[in-house]
Design an enzyme around this catalytic site. Structure first.
Site, PDB file in Angstrom:
ATOM      1  N   ASP A  61      35.398  44.944  35.950  1.00  0.00           N
ATOM      2  CA  ASP A  61      35.434  45.911  37.037  1.00  0.00           C
ATOM      3  C   ASP A  61      36.687  46.775  36.921  1.00  0.00           C
ATOM      4  OD1 ASP A  61      33.123  45.187  38.293  1.00  0.00           O
ATOM      5  OD2 ASP A  61      34.078  43.800  39.675  1.00  0.00           O
ATOM      6  N   LYS A  62      36.613  47.920  37.544  1.00  0.00           N
ATOM      7  CA  LYS A  62      37.810  48.753  37.641  1.00  0.00           C
ATOM      8  C   LYS A  62      38.685  48.300  38.804  1.00  0.00           C
ATOM      9  CE  LYS A  62      37.538  52.780  39.632  1.00  0.00           C
ATOM     10  NZ  LYS A  62      38.500  52.638  40.771  1.00  0.00           N
TER      11      LYS A  62
END
Length: 807
Positions: free
Chosen positions: A312-313
């Site tokens: 994920d960012k």
């Protein structure tokens, strides 16, 4: 559809207070109720330790020993019977104690993963362990939560997955006044509920299973099982040859049986279960100290072979500390109107980072006080399908809708014209170039059209160590791919800052799948933007179809399928209960630092196990080959059944200490395609057979081995013992043995093996007698020369050839 389950008439205790939903219980009330009802847990029934201990006398290794004991009684070899009995008990005790320690370590980690609940007490919301819930507690439920007790929904609307309890796969709708069962999953919606039943009183009594520890079979166990079958085949062939020659030489068959069984046992991995369990448990305990909780021990092994990590960012690459950076109002709205509307479309009890950032900004600018009071009527949280939150509030007797979410989603609902949309797109591009995330805000009458009020931009800068850690993972041979729901421009800017390139919209991957060419896109890209949660599962499937061992980080309920699909599913520090239950690893600290620790520890454990495999194969060939070939040449058994049995146990259990050895992690992902290493181990085993036979020939005359069986048995015992110990020192290092120091525990175990084995020859035990000191020293030095000089040089040569062929 029936939204209630019936509770027994006496199930709800009369002492549960009528809790005010706006304040919850007081601390004193909660303490009194906890004393009355106990903790919200169902005590797990565990097998009696005595039963677990007795199981150690059942299995292939135990059967072999028990058969030898039986034959020893039949042959009236009572001394062998007593020795084997003691060894059988020692084997059982050591195995039992080590597995109990390992099980305790895993259970301690599991306790750290118990579900938490958002609880209202003394008018303040707290995150508390679910086991501390008491009847009467007011709790908040949202998508991704596991319902921690039997509760009654007071406010809100939920979609519940009860498949784990009822077997029904379809989600069930729940409205206010419905009963919700402990162990159900909240799929959509949110609401407030009051706890009715806890612990063993719950309808299904499943609280202890909210987070489960899975224990699938390890890949390495399948690898070693194949190797052991081959070892049995090799040893069996040698034993058949010995048996035939014995018959030709008219040796009594019964005299051969104990020795034949012990030789066959040389292929049985006596200490294998203990060694693996201890290795994984030690690794899990060490990782826990570094903020990595392992819920499935196989994840440590899988981490060694992982070559792609999808992350994920938000919260992993970025700080997950959103702050409102700017407001872009659309006339006739002003900035205060946009912020006020955004605040009404947010909810503090959900602890959502975006909602908290909006509410913090509204509080700092004091915008709420400048508008008429709003009474909440209903709230719909963010949903991956709608991509926005929505609040229905009453202001001055009129119901109004306030929405906050993805710009394009709200643009469709507001039916914006092309000019306005172009204006918003331009602002979004400006924000994206700075790495800002942009959301839209809209409002309208409860039954009327919506009006776009403006845009909010949020900054979530990359973590200070993100670029360095991604580079470290890449140095370890792991491709890092960022998956984010953000727009392509925002994703590309964040990726650029941390050293990732060529971010593409996930639509390109889907198009590649349709064209049967997804592998090309997966190989080239540094990640995907505009990703829906279900797309992460698709990415995992395609990576695995392309032959990759994949890791995946996630935090939400919709990430659970991808986390479960990945070989290494990693729930980040702020993950929902469902995501944590689906993952095999849970991080307690944000960022990628702990993932590096997981990979390095996995590779260290891989090297320890590979050392065990190489040494086991070579030593099996040494013991079986030496005894068999020596019998063919001399017509004599060069080692007694007792001595061989003693040797097997001493060396196998010394190798348990490999689980703590100072192995070095490789710089590239590992692979269980170890055929080349098996060949190297076999060649080393044959070399040791030849060296042991050469020593036997050199000592044949000086020690009168043709007529002195005790000298013969002692010489063979010490030769095999010393060569086993020094071969472990060589096998543990892929370079020359002096390239790294062995661990302290391993060094002490090998030293103890050598000293105890040598002292046993002076103890007067059957078939063993002390050799002259000069000859003892000669055997010791010969084993050092053969294993640490000749064989170590041969090993390095073979491994370099193997590496050159692999590259």
């Amino acid at each position: 559809m029936n939204n209630h389950h019936d509770l027994p008439p006496d199930a709800v205790s009369p002492d549960i207070p009528d809790t005010p939903p706006e304040r919850g219980l007081t601390r004193q009330q909660a303490a009194e109720l906890l004393a009355t009802h106990g903790y919200n847990e169902v005590l797990e029934e565990k097998p009696h330790p005595l039963r677990l201990f007795l199981k150690k006398f059942w299995g292939i290794s135990a059967w072999m020993l028990e058969l030898i004991m039986l034959l020893s009684l039949l042959l009236h070899k009572y001394e062998d019977f007593y020795v084997v009995s003691v060894l059988l008990v020692i084997n059982a005790v050591l195995g039992f104690l080590q597995e109990q320690r390992a099980a305790g370590a895993v259970e301690a980690l599991r306790q750290r993963l118990q579900v938490n609940a958002r609880v209202l007490r003394d008018a303040l919301w707290h995150n508390l362990p679910a086991r501390e819930l008491v009847p009467g507690d007011i709790i908040r439920l949202r998508a991704g939560d596991i319902i921690p007790a039997d509760v009654k929904l007071l406010q809100g609307s939920l979609r519940i997955d009860q498949s784990a309890l009822t077997g029904e796969s379809a989600d069930v709708g729940k409205e206010a006044a419905s009963m919700l069962s402990s162990g159900s999953l909240v799929r959509h919606g949110e609401g407030t509920a009051v706890v009715i039943l806890t612990g063993s009183r719950t309808y299904f009594g499943r609280t202890t299973q909210l987070v489960q520890s899975a224990h699938p079979k390890l890949h390495i166990e399948a690898v070693v099982s194949r190797l052991v079958r081959w070892m049995f085949l090799i040893v069996s062939l040698l034993l058949i040859m010995v048996l035939l020659l014995s018959q030709l030489r008219h040796l009594p068959l019964l005299d051969l049986l104990p020795l034949l069984l012990v030789l066959l046992m040389s292929a049985v991995p006596v200490a294998l279960p203990v060694m693996f369990t201890v290795s994984m448990a030690i690794g899990a305990r060490e990782l826990a100290r570094r903020g990595v909780l392992v819920t499935r021990l196989s994840a440590i092994e899988d981490a060694a072979t992982m070559d792609v990590l999808c992350t994920d960012k938000t919260g992993t690459i970025t700080q997950n500390r959103l702050a409102l950076s700017s407001l872009f109002p659309l006339a006739p709205a002003d900035a205060a109107t946009v912020l006020h509307a955004a605040a009404l479309a947010s909810q503090a009890s959900n602890q959502d980072p975006i909602d908290l950032a909006v509410l913090d900004a509204a509080r700092e600018q004091d915008v709420i006080a400048h508008y008429p009071p709003a009474t909440p009527v209903a709230f719909t949280p963010f949903d991956a399908a709608s991509r926005h939150t929505e609040a229905l509030v009453e202001i001055a007797g009129k119901q109004m809708r306030y929405l906050k979410g993805a710009v394009h989603s709200l643009a469709v609902l507001c039916k914006l014209d092309a000019v306005t949309m172009a204006q918003l797109e331009a602002e979004m591009q400006r924000n994206a170039r700075q790495g800002y995330r942009t959301l839209a805000v809209a409002s309208g009458d409860a039954s009327g059209p919506l009006q776009m009020l403006g845009l909010l931009s949020f900054s979530d800068p990359p973590r200070a160590d993100a670029a360095q850690l991604i580079a470290k993972l890449q140095q370890l041979g792991i491709r890092v791919k960022m998956l984010t729901g953000d727009a392509l421009a925002v994703a590309s800017e964040v990726a650029r800052r941390v050293g990732l390139a060529d971010i593409r919209p996930v639509a390109e991957l889907k198009a590649g799948i349709a064209d049967h060419s997804p592998a090309t896109i997966l190989q080239a890209t540094g990640g995907f933007a505009e990703v829906f949660p279900e797309d992460k599962y698709l990415v995992m499937q395609q990576l695995q179809a392309a032959g990759h061992v994949s890791g995946m980080t996630g935090d939400g309920v919709n990430d659970a399928p991808a986390l479960r699909q990945a070989e290494v599913g990693i729930a980040v520090s702020n993950a929902t209960d469902v995501a944590r239950a689906a993952a095999s690893v849970v991080l307690t600290d944000p960022g990628l630092t702990n993932i590096v620790s997981l990979v390095e520890h996995g590779r260290v454990i891989y090297q320890r196990i590979l050392t065990w495999i190489i040494n086991k194969i070579s030593r099996t060939i040494l013991k079986a080959g030496f005894v068999s070939v020596a019998f063919v040449i001399t017509g004599k058994f060069v080692v007694s059944a007792f001595a061989m049995l003693l040797l097997v146990f001493m060396t196998d259990f010394a190798k348990i200490s490999l689980s703590t050895d100072q192995a070095r992690a490789s710089q590239q992902p590992e692979s269980w395609n170890i055929g080349g290493h098996v060949i190297v181990a076999a060649i080393l085993g044959i070399a040791m057979v030849l060296e042991a036979l050469a020593l036997l020939a050199l000592e044949w005359q000086p020690l009168h081995l043709a007529t002195n069986d005790n000298n013969l048995f002692t010489l063979s015992f010490l030769t095999l013992l010393f060569m086993a110990a020094f071969s472990i020192l060589s096998a543990r290092e892929r370079g020359h043995f002096w390239a790294s120091r062995p661990g302290r525990v391993l060094s002490l175990a090998l030293l103890a093996d050598i000293l105890i084995g040598t002292l046993l020859t002076y103890s007067g035990l059957r078939d063993l007698q002390p050799l002259p000191t000069v000859h003892l020293f000669y055997v010791f030095c010969y084993a050092i020369f053969a294993c640490l000089l000749v064989n170590d040089t041969l090993k390095v040569f073979l491994l370099r050839k193997l590496a050159a062929r692999g590259s």
